[in-house]
Design a protein around this motif. Structure first.
Motif, PDB file in Angstrom:
ATOM      1  N   ASN A   1       0.805  -1.222   0.000  1.00 55.44           N
ATOM      2  CA  ASN A   1       0.000   0.000   0.000  1.00 55.44           C
ATOM      3  C   ASN A   1       0.834   1.266   0.000  1.00 55.44           C
ATOM      4  O   ASN A   1       0.486   2.248   0.649  1.00 55.44           O
ATOM      5  CB  ASN A   1      -0.977   0.012   1.185  1.00 55.44           C
ATOM      6  CG  ASN A   1      -2.023  -1.067   1.059  1.00 55.44           C
ATOM      7  OD1 ASN A   1      -2.223  -1.606  -0.022  1.00 55.44           O
ATOM      8  ND2 ASN A   1      -2.679  -1.390   2.152  1.00 55.44           N
ATOM      9  N   LEU A   2       1.927   1.249  -0.755  1.00 54.96           N
ATOM     10  CA  LEU A   2       2.640   2.504  -0.980  1.00 54.96           C
ATOM     11  C   LEU A   2       1.775   3.373  -1.893  1.00 54.96           C
ATOM     12  O   LEU A   2       0.937   2.858  -2.632  1.00 54.96           O
ATOM     13  CB  LEU A   2       3.993   2.231  -1.639  1.00 54.96           C
ATOM     14  CG  LEU A   2       4.992   1.473  -0.769  1.00 54.96           C
ATOM     15  CD1 LEU A   2       6.269   1.205  -1.547  1.00 54.96           C
ATOM     16  CD2 LEU A   2       5.300   2.236   0.512  1.00 54.96           C
ATOM     17  N   PHE A   3       1.996   4.698  -1.826  1.00 57.08           N
ATOM     18  CA  PHE A   3       1.234   5.599  -2.690  1.00 57.08           C
ATOM     19  C   PHE A   3       1.935   5.645  -4.052  1.00 57.08           C
ATOM     20  O   PHE A   3       3.035   6.174  -4.165  1.00 57.08           O
ATOM     21  CB  PHE A   3       1.138   6.985  -2.059  1.00 57.08           C
ATOM     22  CG  PHE A   3       0.570   6.958  -0.664  1.00 57.08           C
ATOM     23  CD1 PHE A   3      -0.508   6.131  -0.354  1.00 57.08           C
ATOM     24  CD2 PHE A   3       1.106   7.745   0.342  1.00 57.08           C
ATOM     25  CE1 PHE A   3      -1.042   6.093   0.920  1.00 57.08           C
ATOM     26  CE2 PHE A   3       0.580   7.715   1.629  1.00 57.08           C
ATOM     27  CZ  PHE A   3      -0.489   6.884   1.924  1.00 57.08           C
ATOM     28  N   PRO A   4       1.318   5.093  -5.107  1.00 59.31           N
ATOM     29  CA  PRO A   4       2.032   4.887  -6.367  1.00 59.31           C
ATOM     30  C   PRO A   4       2.382   6.172  -7.098  1.00 59.31           C
ATOM     31  O   PRO A   4       3.253   6.156  -7.965  1.00 59.31           O
ATOM     32  CB  PRO A   4       1.058   4.042  -7.195  1.00 59.31           C
ATOM     33  CG  PRO A   4      -0.269   4.300  -6.604  1.00 59.31           C
ATOM     34  CD  PRO A   4      -0.050   4.577  -5.150  1.00 59.31           C
ATOM     35  N   HIS A   5       1.699   7.278  -6.765  1.00 56.88           N
ATOM     36  CA  HIS A   5       1.947   8.522  -7.498  1.00 56.88           C
ATOM     37  C   HIS A   5       3.026   9.375  -6.849  1.00 56.88           C
ATOM     38  O   HIS A   5       3.258  10.492  -7.277  1.00 56.88           O
ATOM     39  CB  HIS A   5       0.646   9.316  -7.594  1.00 56.88           C
ATOM     40  CG  HIS A   5       0.054   9.645  -6.259  1.00 56.88           C
ATOM     41  ND1 HIS A   5      -0.360   8.670  -5.378  1.00 56.88           N
ATOM     42  CD2 HIS A   5      -0.177  10.819  -5.648  1.00 56.88           C
ATOM     43  CE1 HIS A   5      -0.829   9.244  -4.288  1.00 56.88           C
ATOM     44  NE2 HIS A   5      -0.727  10.551  -4.417  1.00 56.88           N
ATOM     45  N   MET A   6       3.639   8.850  -5.783  1.00 53.45           N
ATOM     46  CA  MET A   6       4.699   9.603  -5.111  1.00 53.45           C
ATOM     47  C   MET A   6       5.981   8.786  -5.144  1.00 53.45           C
ATOM     48  O   MET A   6       5.944   7.561  -5.141  1.00 53.45           O
ATOM     49  CB  MET A   6       4.345   9.812  -3.630  1.00 53.45           C
ATOM     50  CG  MET A   6       3.132  10.644  -3.381  1.00 53.45           C
ATOM     51  SD  MET A   6       2.879  10.729  -1.604  1.00 53.45           S
ATOM     52  CE  MET A   6       1.184  11.289  -1.609  1.00 53.45           C
TER      53      MET A   6
ATOM     54  N   LEU B   1       5.606  12.551   3.340  1.00 54.93           N
ATOM     55  CA  LEU B   1       4.268  13.163   3.400  1.00 54.93           C
ATOM     56  C   LEU B   1       3.646  13.115   4.793  1.00 54.93           C
ATOM     57  O   LEU B   1       3.233  14.147   5.322  1.00 54.93           O
ATOM     58  CB  LEU B   1       3.342  12.521   2.365  1.00 54.93           C
ATOM     59  CG  LEU B   1       1.888  13.013   2.450  1.00 54.93           C
ATOM     60  CD1 LEU B   1       1.750  14.372   1.792  1.00 54.93           C
ATOM     61  CD2 LEU B   1       0.913  12.024   1.823  1.00 54.93           C
TER      62      LEU B   1
ATOM     63  N   TYR C   1       9.780   5.669  -8.208  1.00 52.01           N
ATOM     64  CA  TYR C   1       8.381   5.419  -7.891  1.00 52.01           C
ATOM     65  C   TYR C   1       8.223   3.963  -7.464  1.00 52.01           C
ATOM     66  O   TYR C   1       8.994   3.100  -7.914  1.00 52.01           O
ATOM     67  CB  TYR C   1       7.499   5.726  -9.108  1.00 52.01           C
ATOM     68  CG  TYR C   1       7.343   7.203  -9.348  1.00 52.01           C
ATOM     69  CD1 TYR C   1       6.416   7.935  -8.617  1.00 52.01           C
ATOM     70  CD2 TYR C   1       8.140   7.874 -10.264  1.00 52.01           C
ATOM     71  CE1 TYR C   1       6.277   9.287  -8.799  1.00 52.01           C
ATOM     72  CE2 TYR C   1       8.014   9.242 -10.458  1.00 52.01           C
ATOM     73  CZ  TYR C   1       7.077   9.944  -9.729  1.00 52.01           C
ATOM     74  OH  TYR C   1       6.945  11.292  -9.900  1.00 52.01           O
TER      75      TYR C   1
ATOM     76  N   ALA D   1       6.409   1.553  -8.336  1.00 54.36           N
ATOM     77  CA  ALA D   1       6.302   0.540  -9.395  1.00 54.36           C
ATOM     78  C   ALA D   1       7.660   0.158  -9.975  1.00 54.36           C
ATOM     79  O   ALA D   1       7.778  -0.860 -10.646  1.00 54.36           O
ATOM     80  CB  ALA D   1       5.381   1.038 -10.509  1.00 54.36           C
ATOM     81  N   GLN D   2       8.671   0.988  -9.717  1.00 55.30           N
ATOM     82  CA  GLN D   2      10.008   0.683 -10.255  1.00 55.30           C
ATOM     83  C   GLN D   2      10.804  -0.218  -9.320  1.00 55.30           C
ATOM     84  O   GLN D   2      11.935  -0.580  -9.633  1.00 55.30           O
ATOM     85  CB  GLN D   2      10.769   1.987 -10.495  1.00 55.30           C
ATOM     86  CG  GLN D   2      10.134   2.861 -11.563  1.00 55.30           C
ATOM     87  CD  GLN D   2      10.746   4.251 -11.592  1.00 55.30           C
ATOM     88  OE1 GLN D   2      10.632   5.022 -10.659  1.00 55.30           O
ATOM     89  NE2 GLN D   2      11.417   4.566 -12.681  1.00 55.30           N
TER      90      GLN D   2
END
Lengths: 322, 248
Positions: free
Chosen positions: B92-97, B105, B138, B140-141
């Motif tokens: 549940n990491l925030f994918p857009h950050m 944050l 990010y 996803a990487q």
């Protein structure tokens, strides 16, 4: 092209079983449509020193069919990127020929274009831009209300989306402009138009926003809450930026539709693009000129909106690079 | 730090409709304890740790975290969530950050740190889980194991009294499980209080100070790790352990 398989299918149009029948159908169609009498054919024939007549019907139809067939064959052989450009260019050319065939008076267009742009376009853009901003805000509020467990907010939001999605936009404009004065609220034509467009599109977009927010996995809410983020931060810093990826394509659609639906505001006498196109053309019976000019202006601004949409999509899709 | 134990649970029961997910749970977690909760799927172990920081509601009983009684009051929930770090099975990491923004944050928005201070602190915790070089990527990487280590760093950076880990290695490829388990061992060495739901029994054996076995929403058996594995008293525990240990 994320959806393309890693297979090179043979181009359908180049198969003999497809291509040859197309040529035959083209030939018969052109023959039936008396292509030999078309202005283009006449011009070419007289240029070649031939007199157009029924005897040339077959050769002209065959020649045109061969020309179109060759064009088709060349375009199917191009790379995807160039295919797109070629198709755009040819279709735009056909559209232009279609418009030219109306024998438009360009002098009339030249004379009137300034008022269309300086008054009509300015009003259209003003109405659309304001409505876009208000509709966006309304949609956000509506979506949050619909997802809340507050019965009051839920009830208002449900009633709102039901009413404004349920009655024609034209009715909404009349209700605000002609109806509200009955209860003592007098609204000018432009604010009335903006209000109607905002309310109507805000209602549609409420559903888009709600769907976008609901598409974000529960785990994102839970992680934000477990970290102690407040509801506002959870929504605006965690959920909405992700939901935007889902929200933007249909929202861009709505904005493009709204740009053109702003023409409905002409019924209450706002001098926007459509109203001026209609009234300016009327005086000299040159409706088509004004309608085509207005259409092209609408189209140009729709393309601009499409480009903005693509930009915004790229911005919110940046976390999906791998 | 208060002298109250990190977690005290009395007579906790929870229903999902007619289904009783938790059934009269009594549990105290002491400071620096490392509790491993095991049991078959659907036994209520995840639900139990999720009730501790109010991600799940409950109908009966009482939960205190660091002496604060958990109610539905915003202030109580907030006070408790600030003491509890949580790590999820799905990261549940925030994918857009970026990784760094993920960690910074909450420091800015919840702890109220200045942006530079938040970044520095986030960076020091990324150091701690040994992935500072991924800070600007990010999620996803990253590999699954790296993502989970970032999630641990994000929770740790809030400097909680207690960490809850809900099957932290269940979504990982086998070769990445070890790096996450190693990170947890490093945390243990710092004296962090932890409650872990896991199926990694080999790991639990040398990591946990206490084991709990749950079934059908009840704590069937609990005890110090050695005794728990060496000589389980309950037949159900023995059956369960036989099944999960066969692989090791």
């Amino acid at each position: 092209m994320n959806f393309a398989d890693n297979i090179d299918y043979p181009p359908v149009l180049r198969r003999p079983t497809v291509f040859l029948p197309i040529l035959v159908v083209l030939f018969l169609g052109l023959l039936r449509a008396d292509a030999v009498d078309w202005p283009v054919a006449r011009a070419v024939l007289s240029g070649m020193g031939l007199a157009p007549g029924p005897s040339l019907a077959m050769p002209v139809a065959a020649g045109l069919a061969a020309l179109i067939g060759a064009n088709l064959w060349i375009v199917t052989g191009l790379r995807t990127r160039w295919q797109v450009w070629a198709v755009w260019a040819e279709l735009a050319l056909l559209l232009a020929v279609f418009f030219v065939s109306f024998n438009l008076s360009y002098a009339f267009i030249q004379r009137k274009i300034w008022i269309l742009l300086s008054v009509g376009l300015v009003n259209t853009l003003l109405i659309s831009a304001c409505s876009i901003v208000f509709a966006f805000v309304l949609a956000l509020i509506g979506a949050i209300a619909k997802l809340s467990s507050n019965g009051l907010a839920l009830g208002v939001a449900n009633f709102y989306t039901s009413l404004f999605r349920g009655i024609p936009l034209l009715m909404q404009i009349y209700l605000i402009y002609l109806g509200l004065p009955q209860v003592g609220i007098v609204v000018d034509a432009i604010p009335a138009g903006i209000a109607a467009l905002s309310l109507c599109y805000g209602a549609y977009m409420t559903e888009i926003f709600r769907g976008g927010i609901e598409s974000i996995p529960r785990g994102q809410w839970e992680a934000a809450r477990a970290l102690g983020l407040r509801p506002g931060d959870t929504l605006f810093r965690v959920i909405l930026p992700q939901a935007m990826r889902v929200i933007i394509p249909p929202t861009g659609n709505q904005f493009i539709a709204m740009l053109k639906d702003s023409s409905l505001v002409s019924v209450v006498g706002v001098w926007e693009l459509m109203y001026l196109a209609r009234t300016q053309g009327q005086s000299e019976f040159r409706h088509i000129e004004m309608m085509i000019t207005a259409s092209l202006i609408y189209w140009a601004f729709s393309i601009a909106l499409e480009m903005i949409q693509a930009r915004v999509e790229r911005h919110f899709g940046r976390d999906h690079v791998r | 730090m208060s002298a109250d134990p990190p977690v005290e649970i009395r007579g906790l029961s929870k229903w999902f409709g007619a289904f009783r997910a938790l059934d009269g749970i009594d549990l105290t977690i002491g400071a620096a304890e490392r509790l491993v909760i095991c049991g078959p799927s659907g036994s209520g172990k995840s639900t139990l740790i999720r009730t501790i920081n109010a991600l799940e509601s409950f109908q009966e009983g009482e939960i205190r975290v660091g002496g604060v009684r958990l109610t539905r009051e915003p202030a109580a929930v907030r006070a408790i969530r600030l003491q509890v770090g949580m790590v999820f099975q799905q990261f549940n990491l925030f994918p857009h950050m970026t990784v760094l923004e993920n960690c910074a944050l909450p420091l800015r928005r919840v702890r109220g740190l200045a942006p530079e201070t938040a970044r520095d602190r986030a960076m020091s915790y990324l150091d701690k889980v040994r992935i500072p070089e991924q800070a600007d990527k990010y999620p996803a990487q990253l590999s699954g194991g790296q993502q989970q280590r970032v999630a641990i760093a994000r929770a740790l950076a809030m400097e909680p009294r207690l960490m809850l880990l809900d099957e932290p290695t269940s979504a990982l490829d086998p070769e990445m499980v070890k790096e996450v388990l190693d990170t947890m061992v490093a945390l243990a060495a710092d004296g962090m209080t932890m409650a872990v739901v896991t199926h990694e029994m080999g790991f639990a054996r040398h990591f946990a100070t206490r084991e709990i076995f749950m079934d059908q929403g009840r704590i069937i058996e609990q005890g110090p790790t050695e005794a728990f594995f060496a000589d389980p008293r309950e037949e159900r525990t023995r059956t369960f352990l036989r099944q999960v240990l066969r692989r090791d």
